[in-house]
Structures are given as structure tokens and as C-alpha cells.
Design a protein around this motif. Structure first.
Motif, mmCIF file in Angstrom:
data_model
loop_
_atom_site.group_PDB
_atom_site.id
_atom_site.type_symbol
_atom_site.label_atom_id
_atom_site.label_comp_id
_atom_site.label_asym_id
_atom_site.label_seq_id
_atom_site.Cartn_x
_atom_site.Cartn_y
_atom_site.Cartn_z
ATOM 1 N N ASN A 61 47.373 58.599 39.416
ATOM 2 C CA ASN A 61 48.141 58.497 39.256
ATOM 3 C C ASN A 61 49.918 59.447 37.956
ATOM 4 N N HIS A 62 49.064 58.630 36.488
ATOM 5 C CA HIS A 62 50.404 59.582 35.351
ATOM 6 C C HIS A 62 49.234 61.231 35.471
ATOM 7 N N GLU A 63 47.932 61.178 35.731
ATOM 8 C CA GLU A 63 47.285 62.420 35.137
ATOM 9 C C GLU A 63 48.394 63.479 36.366
ATOM 10 N N GLU A 68 60.347 50.977 36.310
ATOM 11 C CA GLU A 68 61.190 50.754 35.519
ATOM 12 C C GLU A 68 61.236 51.662 33.939
ATOM 13 N N HIS A 69 59.641 51.439 33.748
ATOM 14 C CA HIS A 69 59.541 52.216 32.949
ATOM 15 C C HIS A 69 59.207 53.483 32.845
ATOM 16 N N ALA A 70 59.564 54.146 33.993
ATOM 17 C CA ALA A 70 59.277 55.667 33.825
ATOM 18 C C ALA A 70 60.721 56.339 33.613
ATOM 19 N N LEU A 116 55.911 60.608 42.853
ATOM 20 C CA LEU A 116 56.918 60.304 41.788
ATOM 21 C C LEU A 116 57.196 59.089 41.109
ATOM 22 N N ASP A 117 57.400 58.745 40.093
ATOM 23 C CA ASP A 117 56.926 57.124 39.392
ATOM 24 C C ASP A 117 57.735 56.875 39.723
ATOM 25 N N VAL A 118 57.739 56.089 40.208
ATOM 26 C CA VAL A 118 59.372 54.213 40.224
ATOM 27 C C VAL A 118 59.187 53.111 39.876
ATOM 28 N N GLY A 142 56.091 51.503 42.115
ATOM 29 C CA GLY A 142 55.149 51.909 42.957
ATOM 30 C C GLY A 142 55.093 53.736 42.954
ATOM 31 N N TRP A 143 55.199 54.066 43.815
ATOM 32 C CA TRP A 143 55.735 55.723 44.215
ATOM 33 C C TRP A 143 55.463 56.136 45.680
ATOM 34 N N ALA A 144 56.026 57.209 44.971
ATOM 35 C CA ALA A 144 56.857 58.321 46.384
ATOM 36 C C ALA A 144 55.920 59.053 46.338
ATOM 37 N N ILE A 204 56.853 56.634 24.761
ATOM 38 C CA ILE A 204 55.589 55.671 25.922
ATOM 39 C C ILE A 204 54.991 55.441 25.983
ATOM 40 N N HIS A 205 55.636 56.056 28.087
ATOM 41 C CA HIS A 205 55.188 56.369 28.871
ATOM 42 C C HIS A 205 53.625 56.757 28.507
ATOM 43 N N TYR A 206 53.585 58.556 28.089
ATOM 44 C CA TYR A 206 52.406 58.351 28.431
ATOM 45 C C TYR A 206 50.945 57.636 26.589
HETATM 46 MN MN MN3 Z 1 53.845 55.126 35.300
#
Ligand code: MN3
Length: 251
Positions: free
Chosen positions: A125-127, A216-218, A212-214, A174-176, A74-76
């Protein structure tokens, strides 16, 4: 599709040669790191990102020990795919040349719309995220990356704690990040939503090495509210070789 995929393979082969060429300079970099802790300005980035999704470099179940197959799919195919589609829409609407690297847009993101900001960041960010994970990942980095981490954060364990805290403490989505700033120092920080350190309006600025994707969908399907458990498991699939390549592209 065939042509695109052939072109991509050719591009990746060329990139691999560049990585090898950069790798040859690693010894000098290592001693520089040890002596003064500052990176030398290098030959630029071989890490440019285009406006379409690249193929996931492993199967959806490849990261199962940390991220379940349904979340990956789902994420991808939904979340990340939508960022890419919306990015291209925004690029057409705002006259962006999609033959140029996406990084050019991120560096001047304040000139563009909120739609561009959210989706250019989301796509980039996802790539980065997919490539920085691997079924063969986990463990510790080696070489100049490990040296740089130990020098900057005292120890690898201390680095992991600080990076995990950046993810846990990001309120909402967000992201770390582990990133290199303009003085070539390694730093940890976080950004809201789909912002990242390449953006000229970000509070933290530099070149991201690991994200690091934080959102919730991750992690929600397996971990629900337990973000800390997701982060703890996420370390077991980090592709340190790719993080090293990103570091090498900057020194
Ligand atoms: Mn994501």
C-alpha cells in the motif's frame, strides 16, 4: 546498494518502455470505454512490487502543500520501512520466494500469518501511495482515466466526493481505494488496517489504481483530528499520470 540501485534503474527503464507500448493502444481503449463502459482483458500488469522499499520519488518536503516534511520523513523512514522489514521477516519464516512479485502473496494472503497480512499489505500500500503522489500532482486526470471516472461516477467532482467519503467513513485505521474489479469496472471502496483489494480475503476485490492512507500517522502532525482537511489537501498532490499508467496496465 550500488548494484541494487543500478538494477532498479534498469528495471524502471524497462517498465517505462512497457508503459509506452501500452499507451499506444489507448485510442482503442478510449472508444471501447465510450461505447460500452467495460474494459477489455489486457496484457497483464507491469506494476509488480518487490519486497523492499523503492526510493521516494521526491524530497520529503516535496508534497508540503498537502503533507508536511516531518510527517513524510517519519511515514517513509519509520512506518513504511517497518512494514518492509517485517514483511521480509515473515517471508523468510513462511518460505516465500522473494524473487517473485509481492502480488502473488497478496492474492493468496489467507494462506499466511497475520504478520504477513499486515506487513505485505502495509508494504504494498505504501509503495503505491508514494508513487501515486507528486510535487507536480493535483488538478484533473485526462484521457481514458478521466473518461472512465466520469462514466463510472457521473463526474470528476462526484468521484472526489465519493472517494473522500470512503476515507472519512473508514472507522479507525485503513485505506480508501479507487480500483478496477474483475469485470473491469471502476469502483470506490475502503479496507481496514493494511488490507487492500488484491487480497483474497478482502470484502472489495480488484486491482487498486489509487489508494488514500487514512491512518492517523499519515496526517496527525498537521491535521490532528481533521481527517477531512487532510483528504481535501491530498487531492492537490495526486499523480494522475501514474494512476493512468496503472489503469493502462489493466486494459
Ligand atoms: Mn501509512
Amino acid at each position: 546498494m550500488q548494484n541494487t540501485s543500478t538494477t532498479r534503474r534498469t528495471f524502471l527503464a524497462e517498465s517505462a518502455k512497457t508503459v509506452l507500448a501500452v499507451g499506444a493502444g489507448m485510442v482503442a481503449t478510449g472508444s471501447l470505454l465510450q461505447s460500452c463502459g467495460i474494459f477489455k482483458k489486457g496484457q497483464g500488469s507491469n506494476m509488480h512490487t518487490d519486497f523492499s522499499q523503492t526510493e521516494l520519488p521526491y524530497a520529503y518536503n516535496g508534497l508540503e502543500r498537502a503533507i508536511d516534511v516531518q510527517t513524510m520523513e517519519i511515514h517513509y523512514t519509520k512506518h513504511a520501512a517497518a512494514y518492509a522489514t517485517n514483511l521480509r521477516e515473515a517471508a523468510v519464516a513462511e518460505g516465500v520466494d522473494m524473487k517473485k512479485p509481492l502480488e502473488d502473496v497478496l492474492e493468496k494472503i489467507s494462506k499466511y500469518s497475520a504478520k504477513m497480512r499486515n506487513n505485505a499489505g502495509g508494504h504494498y500500500n505504501h509503495e503505491l501511495f508514494w508513487k501515486s503522489l507528486s510535487p507536480d500532482g493535483g488538478g484533473k486526470p485526462q484521457g481514458t482515466l478521466l473518461k472512465a471516472i466520469e462514466q463510472s461516477f457521473n463526474s470528476f467532482d462526484s468521484f472526489k466526493t465519493q472517494m473522500a467519503d470512503a476515507g472519512k467513513n473508514r472507522f479507525g485505521s485503513g485505506w480508501a481505494w479507487l480500483y478496477v474489479d474483475k469485470d473491469k469496472k471502476l469502483l470506490i471502496g475502503s479496507t481496514p488496517n493494511q488490507d487492500n483489494p488484491l487480497m483474497n480475503l478482502s470484502d472489495i476485490k480488484g486491482f487498486p489504481l489509487l489508494g488514500l492512507d487514512v491512518w492517523e500517522h499519515a496526517y496527525y502532525l498537521r491535521y490532528q483530528n481533521r481527517r477531512a482537511d487532510y483528504i481535501n489537501a491530498w487531492w492537490s498532490v495526486v499523480n494522475w499520470k501514474y494512476v493512468q499508467q496503472r489503469l493502462d496496465s489493466q486494459v
